[in-house]
Design a protein around this motif. Structure first.
Motif, short mmCIF file in Angstrom:
data_model
loop_
_atom_site.label_atom_id
_atom_site.label_comp_id
_atom_site.label_asym_id
_atom_site.label_seq_id
_atom_site.Cartn_x
_atom_site.Cartn_y
_atom_site.Cartn_z
N PRO A 23 0.83 -1.21 0.00
CA PRO A 23 0.00 0.00 0.00
C PRO A 23 0.87 1.26 0.00
O PRO A 23 1.83 1.37 0.77
N VAL A 24 0.49 2.22 -0.87
CA VAL A 24 1.28 3.44 -1.02
C VAL A 24 0.38 4.65 -1.25
O VAL A 24 -0.76 4.52 -1.69
N LEU A 25 0.94 5.83 -0.96
CA LEU A 25 0.41 7.09 -1.46
C LEU A 25 1.15 7.29 -2.77
O LEU A 25 2.38 7.34 -2.79
N SER A 26 0.43 7.39 -3.86
CA SER A 26 1.03 7.36 -5.19
C SER A 26 0.84 8.66 -5.95
O SER A 26 -0.25 9.25 -5.93
N PHE A 27 1.89 9.10 -6.62
CA PHE A 27 1.86 10.25 -7.51
C PHE A 27 2.23 9.75 -8.90
O PHE A 27 3.33 9.26 -9.10
N THR A 28 1.31 9.89 -9.87
CA THR A 28 1.56 9.43 -11.23
C THR A 28 1.39 10.59 -12.18
O THR A 28 0.30 11.19 -12.24
N GLU A 29 2.44 10.93 -12.91
CA GLU A 29 2.35 12.04 -13.87
C GLU A 29 1.24 11.76 -14.87
O GLU A 29 1.13 10.66 -15.39
N THR A 30 0.43 12.78 -15.14
CA THR A 30 -0.77 12.56 -15.94
C THR A 30 -0.57 12.71 -17.44
O THR A 30 -1.32 12.13 -18.21
N HIS A 31 0.40 13.46 -17.90
CA HIS A 31 0.55 13.73 -19.33
C HIS A 31 1.80 13.10 -19.92
O HIS A 31 2.62 13.78 -20.53
N THR A 32 1.94 11.80 -19.73
CA THR A 32 3.06 11.08 -20.30
C THR A 32 2.61 9.65 -20.59
O THR A 32 1.70 9.13 -19.95
N ASP A 33 3.24 9.05 -21.57
CA ASP A 33 2.88 7.68 -21.95
C ASP A 33 3.44 6.63 -21.00
O ASP A 33 2.86 5.56 -20.84
N LYS A 153 -3.07 3.39 -3.50
CA LYS A 153 -3.18 2.14 -4.24
C LYS A 153 -2.12 1.17 -3.77
O LYS A 153 -1.32 1.49 -2.88
N LYS A 154 -2.10 -0.01 -4.37
CA LYS A 154 -1.10 -1.02 -4.04
C LYS A 154 -0.20 -1.20 -5.25
O LYS A 154 -0.66 -1.21 -6.39
N LEU A 155 1.09 -1.33 -4.97
CA LEU A 155 2.08 -1.55 -6.02
C LEU A 155 2.65 -2.96 -5.89
O LEU A 155 2.75 -3.50 -4.78
N SER A 156 3.06 -3.51 -7.00
CA SER A 156 3.76 -4.79 -6.98
C SER A 156 5.23 -4.53 -6.64
O SER A 156 5.70 -3.39 -6.70
N LEU A 157 5.94 -5.58 -6.33
CA LEU A 157 7.37 -5.45 -6.05
C LEU A 157 8.11 -4.89 -7.26
O LEU A 157 9.00 -4.05 -7.12
N LEU A 158 7.72 -5.30 -8.46
CA LEU A 158 8.33 -4.80 -9.69
C LEU A 158 8.08 -3.30 -9.85
O LEU A 158 9.00 -2.55 -10.19
N GLU A 159 6.85 -2.84 -9.58
CA GLU A 159 6.54 -1.41 -9.68
C GLU A 159 7.33 -0.60 -8.66
O GLU A 159 7.79 0.50 -8.94
N VAL A 160 7.50 -1.14 -7.47
CA VAL A 160 8.28 -0.47 -6.43
C VAL A 160 9.74 -0.32 -6.88
O VAL A 160 10.35 0.72 -6.72
N MET A 161 10.27 -1.37 -7.49
CA MET A 161 11.66 -1.31 -7.95
C MET A 161 11.83 -0.31 -9.10
O MET A 161 12.86 0.34 -9.21
N LYS A 162 10.84 -0.16 -9.95
CA LYS A 162 10.90 0.77 -11.08
C LYS A 162 10.63 2.21 -10.65
O LYS A 162 11.02 3.14 -11.33
N GLY A 163 9.93 2.38 -9.54
CA GLY A 163 9.46 3.70 -9.13
C GLY A 163 10.48 4.50 -8.34
O GLY A 163 11.62 4.09 -8.14
N ALA A 164 10.01 5.67 -7.91
CA ALA A 164 10.84 6.58 -7.12
C ALA A 164 10.21 6.70 -5.75
O ALA A 164 9.11 7.26 -5.59
N ASN A 165 10.89 6.21 -4.73
CA ASN A 165 10.42 6.25 -3.36
C ASN A 165 10.68 7.64 -2.78
O ASN A 165 11.84 8.06 -2.67
N LEU A 166 9.63 8.36 -2.41
CA LEU A 166 9.79 9.69 -1.84
C LEU A 166 10.54 9.66 -0.53
O LEU A 166 11.12 10.65 -0.10
N ASN A 167 10.54 8.52 0.14
CA ASN A 167 11.25 8.38 1.41
C ASN A 167 12.75 8.41 1.23
O ASN A 167 13.51 8.57 2.18
N GLU A 168 13.22 8.26 0.00
CA GLU A 168 14.66 8.26 -0.27
C GLU A 168 15.16 9.62 -0.76
O GLU A 168 16.23 9.71 -1.34
N GLN A 169 14.38 10.67 -0.55
CA GLN A 169 14.79 12.02 -0.95
C GLN A 169 16.01 12.45 -0.15
O GLN A 169 16.11 12.21 1.00
#
Length: 169
Positions: A23-33, A153-169
């Motif tokens: 489970p995550v708080l998710s930010f997804t850019e809206t105008h990109t493929d 939403k919920k992310l898979s382990l693969l999505e977590v690895m591809k994403g950017a964790n805000l906690n690592e700022q």
């Protein structure tokens, strides 16, 4: 028998990688493929805040939220100090407006949101997500001038690895 055990373990590993369960708080850019998911993992704490400086008043606005049913967002209240441009000066149905110590607090009886869009302005005013007593500078973690779909939403382990964790700022 060994083949079944190996196949079962292999299926479990594949499911662990591809099935969303984090489970995550998710930010997804809206105008990109192909957006990169930006996220912050949700722990036991369900409340969070978005804190920003109003671009005209130059005063802080604090929006209080709670994760609701592990997938929706409950808008609890909004705190601000000026009712001029863009800030409500009265309560509508299902709302309560209080004024104490120079601050307005607009509370919502039941404002459930499946998601909302957050624009990261190209101005130098602050924009933070506060969760578990920690502030995350969204202007550093996200790209200025872009819009992001904010959702729980919920992310898979693969999505977590591809994403950017805000906690690592």
């Amino acid at each position: 028998m060994k083949k079944r055990i190996i196949l079962t373990l292999l299926l479990i590993m594949v499911a662990f990688i591809f099935v969303p369960f984090i489970p995550v708080l998710s930010f997804t850019e809206t105008h990109t493929d192909s957006p990169i998911p930006h996220y912050l993992s949700i722990k036991k704490e369900k409340n969070f805040q978005i804190i920003f400086t109003h671009t005209i008043h130059k005063t802080d606005v604090i929006e209080n939220y709670r994760v609701f049913n592990n997938k929706e967002i409950l808008l609890l209240s909004m705190e601000y100090s000026d009712v001029a441009i863009g800030m409500p000066s009265y309560a509508e149905e299902g709302q309560t407006l209080l004024y104490e110590d120079g601050k307005y607090t607009l509370s919502y009886d039941r404002s459930v949101l499946p998601h909302f869009t957050l624009f990261i302005g190209n101005v130098e005013d602050q924009l933070f997500l506060q969760y578990q007593q920690k502030k995350y500078d969204l202007k550093e973690g996200l790209e200025k001038g872009k819009s992001y779909l904010f959702e729980v939403k919920k992310l898979s382990l693969l999505e977590v690895m591809k994403g950017a964790n805000l906690n690592e700022q």
